[in-house]
Design an enzyme around this catalytic site. Structure first.
Site, PDB file in Angstrom:
ATOM      1  N   GLU A 114       0.840  -1.201   0.000  1.00  5.96           N
ATOM      2  CA  GLU A 114       0.000   0.000   0.000  1.00  5.96           C
ATOM      3  C   GLU A 114       0.867   1.240   0.000  1.00  5.96           C
ATOM      4  OE1 GLU A 114      -1.896  -1.653   3.500  1.00  5.96           O
ATOM      5  OE2 GLU A 114      -1.194   0.048   4.677  1.00  5.96           O
ATOM      6  N   LYS A 116       2.645   4.537   1.152  1.00 11.17           N
ATOM      7  CA  LYS A 116       2.998   5.097   2.454  1.00 11.17           C
ATOM      8  C   LYS A 116       2.704   6.593   2.393  1.00 11.17           C
ATOM      9  CE  LYS A 116       6.579   5.220   5.965  1.00 11.17           C
ATOM     10  NZ  LYS A 116       6.493   6.649   6.264  1.00 11.17           N
ATOM     11  N   ASP A 118       2.469  10.380   3.389  1.00  5.86           N
ATOM     12  CA  ASP A 118       3.350  11.278   4.129  1.00  5.86           C
ATOM     13  C   ASP A 118       2.507  12.317   4.862  1.00  5.86           C
ATOM     14  OD1 ASP A 118       5.638  12.308   5.075  1.00  5.86           O
ATOM     15  OD2 ASP A 118       6.288  13.242   3.205  1.00  5.86           O
ATOM     16  N   TYR A 225      -5.351   2.828   7.722  1.00  3.63           N
ATOM     17  CA  TYR A 225      -4.494   1.752   7.221  1.00  3.63           C
ATOM     18  C   TYR A 225      -4.299   0.595   8.202  1.00  3.63           C
ATOM     19  CZ  TYR A 225      -0.951   4.483   9.731  1.00  3.63           C
ATOM     20  OH  TYR A 225      -0.261   5.172  10.683  1.00  3.63           O
ATOM     21  N   LYS A 314      11.094   2.757   0.987  1.00  8.47           N
ATOM     22  CA  LYS A 314      11.047   4.184   0.691  1.00  8.47           C
ATOM     23  C   LYS A 314      11.365   4.507  -0.772  1.00  8.47           C
ATOM     24  CE  LYS A 314      10.716   6.889   3.771  1.00  8.47           C
ATOM     25  NZ  LYS A 314      11.180   7.241   5.108  1.00  8.47           N
ATOM     26  N   CYS A 408      17.168  48.730  -2.226  1.00  8.25           N
ATOM     27  CA  CYS A 408      16.274  47.944  -3.082  1.00  8.25           C
ATOM     28  C   CYS A 408      16.944  47.743  -4.436  1.00  8.25           C
ATOM     29  CB  CYS A 408      14.952  48.683  -3.241  1.00  8.25           C
ATOM     30  SG  CYS A 408      13.916  47.952  -4.523  1.00  8.25           S
ATOM     31  N   CYS A 411      14.721  49.974  -7.113  1.00  8.07           N
ATOM     32  CA  CYS A 411      14.580  51.432  -7.087  1.00  8.07           C
ATOM     33  C   CYS A 411      15.644  52.117  -6.233  1.00  8.07           C
ATOM     34  CB  CYS A 411      13.188  51.816  -6.610  1.00  8.07           C
ATOM     35  SG  CYS A 411      12.969  51.509  -4.838  1.00  8.07           S
ATOM     36  N   CYS A 426      11.468  47.049   0.989  1.00  5.65           N
ATOM     37  CA  CYS A 426      11.623  48.322   0.307  1.00  5.65           C
ATOM     38  C   CYS A 426      10.352  49.107   0.612  1.00  5.65           C
ATOM     39  CB  CYS A 426      11.754  48.102  -1.201  1.00  5.65           C
ATOM     40  SG  CYS A 426      11.538  49.620  -2.142  1.00  5.65           S
ATOM     41  N   CYS A 431       7.930  52.041  -5.827  1.00  4.61           N
ATOM     42  CA  CYS A 431       8.928  51.131  -6.406  1.00  4.61           C
ATOM     43  C   CYS A 431       8.279  50.335  -7.539  1.00  4.61           C
ATOM     44  CB  CYS A 431       9.458  50.186  -5.333  1.00  4.61           C
ATOM     45  SG  CYS A 431      10.534  48.893  -5.974  1.00  4.61           S
TER      46      CYS A 431
END
Ligand code: IVH
Length: 672
Positions: A114, A116, A118, A225, A314, A408, A411, A426, A431
């Site tokens: 089945e 796995k 996460d 599960y 895995k 920045c 600008c 900024c 800008c």
């Protein structure tokens, strides 16, 4: 090595924290507020983190360890929640299979393969077919009671179908569906909020929310599960049959489970999933192979926390190493400077990665990432690739720590970093980079949704000097548009129509479009509901905003600051004058009344179902206030076992004393 002053402070902090712990937990007579206590702990932790050799087993930081968070009730799992051993290649898998064959004295045993998932493990307890508890795994022995949050997951049945055993616990994985995760991160990006690194972290965050309404808004999902335990009647004899049996009760069981007879078939399943993993709406990090017969499982038992009868096979990690060539910075809609890594192109699970996010300066510093480093790059879920960290073995003297630019990059305005903020910003509202980002956001789907006005065209219009800010969009004329490159009369007319239509967008969309710092789609909905119009929102005071559930002081301050800015106020006025509807048809709601609004509580003695911080949170969440001493202003004293002098104070002052049960009852009474 820490200097003498640091060591002195360390000792002071430990002594002080120990004292406060004693006053709080044992004597029930705290000297400082939770916030002051937390600040001491933070300071201590920072010293210990800077020099881990200073950590001693008796430091107050070690007491908390990895125990479940104090905010939820603790659950002791009747049967420990186990973990899984891993196999990273065919050889390791074959070794597992061989050991199993030796233990079972046969090579002929069926297995179930089945995906796995996460996410994070959950135990669901049902009594007489009703969901009575949802608990996280925690350390495997003790987890957290997250029942209220689990109830918000639509695919968790609150009542089972059919005839389940009288009591039963099933286990599964709660996860964040990929599409919902992507949507949420998009909204967070739009609001200038930090992104969740991956669906798994986001799921854990959502499930461990103190406010179940937030969990509910996150659209989590679950795959069951495993059968934990039963009372009254046991399930069928094989895992595959158990899963079908649980499915029959209405529990969500993954249809991708397959029974296989040999290791080759298991390998083929793994191979197939590796290719298919992107197709499903959940994240997987491998497959799980379980021996099907439950009597075999029992016979095989465990080693440590891992069953011998199952293994996680895995998938290869979605990471790679490459060279960090440069760090560049782009300017976001709200002026944040976002550093990103320019990388020597590298393949990460089939995709060429050339750039990766670096979040902010603190993150770069914390991970100690330097230009020229060999770095680990990761693609986690749907998120833009990240630089995990440097490979220090390759570090030479040539790599120096990174400094954010002082100006920045677009600008040249000097950048600022406000206290408590991770981002450099900024602050020049004019800008160009910000204008572009702001406009792109304004016309986007989550905001004004102007079809035909995409990123490219926004750039073209800005360059041609036809627009500078939002209201200019509503002054565009068909002839001007038709004269642009790659624009005919027809598409110009269509665009004008789309712009016209956008004037009727719902209020929340407009609020989201304004580009207020920290205000994304979810917050905009709250604001629209509460104020019913942009003018009323613009006039709102900090306290009004903070009284809205889901809006904290930082967001409230950002909203006030936004409308205090003259330029922003002018934009709103001009949008209104252009015919953009700034009011909603619905009447705004007042602040949601809470059962404890205006009530003051004092808590004393040991409670049975709440810890001290839980009961305080419980009261505050419902609008009440908690103080430490009883006075005439106190409305209720909540007394547990050994209440001490506070109960006497209450009696003397004629303040009502109640128990835990009455407190809970009071909370469920009709709000005032
Ligand atoms: S069975 C006794 N099946 O993976 C074995 N676990 O790395 C219990 N997980 O803690 C686990 N998908 O949270 C099993 N199909 C699956 C799974 C699964 C994800 C998680 C589970 C476990 C972790 C171990």
């Amino acid at each position: 090595m820490a200097d003498r002053a640091t060591i002195r402070r360390l000792k002071e902090l430990r002594a002080e924290i120990n004292l406060h712990n004693h006053r709080y937990h044992t004597l029930d007579d705290p000297l400082v507020s939770d916030a002051e206590f937390d600040a001491l702990m933070r300071e201590l932790r920072a010293i210990e983190e800077a020099d881990p050799s200073l950590v001693t087993p008796d430091s107050p930081t070690q007491r908390v360890g990895s125990a479940p968070s104090e905010r939820f009730a603790e659950v002791v799992h009747p049967q420990p929640m186990l973990s899984l051993a891993n196999a990273f290649d065919g050889g390791e898998l074959a070794a597992w299979h061989k050991r199993a064959a030796t233990l079972l004295e046969t090579e002929r045993f069926a297995m179930v393969c089945e995906p796995k998932i996460d996410g994070l493990a959950i135990a669901l307890t049902y009594e007489d077919g009703r969901l009575v508890r949802g608990a996280t795994r925690g350390d495997g022995t003790r987890g957290e009671d997250v029942t209220a949050n689990v109830r918000t997951i639509r695919t968790v049945p609150l009542v089972l179908q059919g005839k389940p055993p009288r009591r039963m616990e099933v286990r599964g994985e709660v996860y964040f569906p990929r599409d919902a995760f992507k949507r949420m991160n998009q909204q967070r990006a739009e609001a200038g909020e930090p992104l969740f690194a991956n669906p798994r972290n986001a799921a854990a965050g959502a499930l461990r929310q103190l406010d179940p309404r937030i969990t509910a808004s996150r659209r989590l999902d679950v795959w069951v599960y495993q059968l934990g335990w039963t009372e009254g009647r046991d399930g069928p004899g094989t895992h595959a049959e158990v899963m079908a049996w649980l499915g029959g009760f209405g529990l969500r069981v993954n249809p991708e489970m397959t029974t296989v007879a040999s290791l080759d078939e298991a390998e083929a399943y793994h191979e197939r999933w590796l290719g298919r993993r992107a197709e499903v709406n959940y994240q997987t990090d491998g497959i799980v192979i379980k021996i099907d017969r439950r009597d075999f499982q029992r016979h095989m038992g465990f080693v440590g926390r891992e069953p011998r009868w199952a293994i996680a096979y895995k998938f290869p990690a979605e990471q790679a190493t490459t060279r960090l060539l440069r760090i560049e910075v782009n300017v976001g809609r709200t002026g944040t400077l976002n550093p990103y890594a320019v990388l020597e192109p590298v393949q990460v699970s089939g995709v060429t990665v050339k750039q990766a996010t670096l979040h902010n300066e603190d993150d770069i510093r914390r991970k100690d990432i330097r230009v020229g480093d060999v770095v680990i790059v990761e693609r986690a879920g749907e998120v833009i690739p990240q630089v995990v960290g440097p490979v220090l073995e390759f570090r030479t003297k040539a790599q120096v720590p990174y400094e954010m630019p002082e100006r920045c990059p677009v600008c040249s305005t000097p950048v600022v970093r406000e206290e408590g903020e991770a981002a450099h910003r900024c602050v020049n509202a004019r800008c160009e980079a910000q204008a572009y980002e702001r406009l792109k956001h304004f016309v986007s789907r989550g905001a004004m949704d102007i079809e035909g006005l995409g990123e490219r065209l926004v750039g073209v219009l800005l360059e041609a000097g036809l627009i500078e800010d939002f209201p200019d969009i509503y002054r565009l004329e068909a002839e001007q548009l038709a004269a642009l490159d790659r624009m005919g009369e027809k598409s110009a007319a269509n665009l004008i129509a789309a712009i016209e239509a956008s004037k009727q967008r719902p209020l929340a969309a407009i609020i989201a479009g304004l580009g207020i710092l920290h205000v994304g789609g979810e917050t905009a909905v709250l604001l629209a509901k509460r104020f019913g119009g942009v003018p009323r929102l613009a006039a709102a005071a900090q306290e009004d905003l903070e009284s809205i559930d889901g809006i904290g002081p930082i967001v409230a301050r950002a909203i006030v600051a936004h409308f205090e800015n003259e330029g922003n106020a002018r934009i709103v006025a001009e949008l209104g004058a252009a015919g953009v509807r700034l009011e909603s048809d619905e009447t705004p709601t007042a602040a949601t009344p809470q059962p404890f609004d205006g009530l003051r509580f004092v808590v004393t003695g040991r409670l049975e179902t709440f810890t001290r911080s839980q009961v305080e949170a419980y009261i505050k969440e419902r609008g009440g206030a908690v103080s430490s001493g009883v006075s005439k202003k106190t409305d209720y004293v909540v007394a547990g076992v050994d209440p001490g002098t506070k109960r006497d104070d209450a009696e003397r002052l004629g303040v009502a004393t109640i128990g835990e049960a009455e407190l809970v009852e009071l909370a469920s009474a009709d709000a005032p």
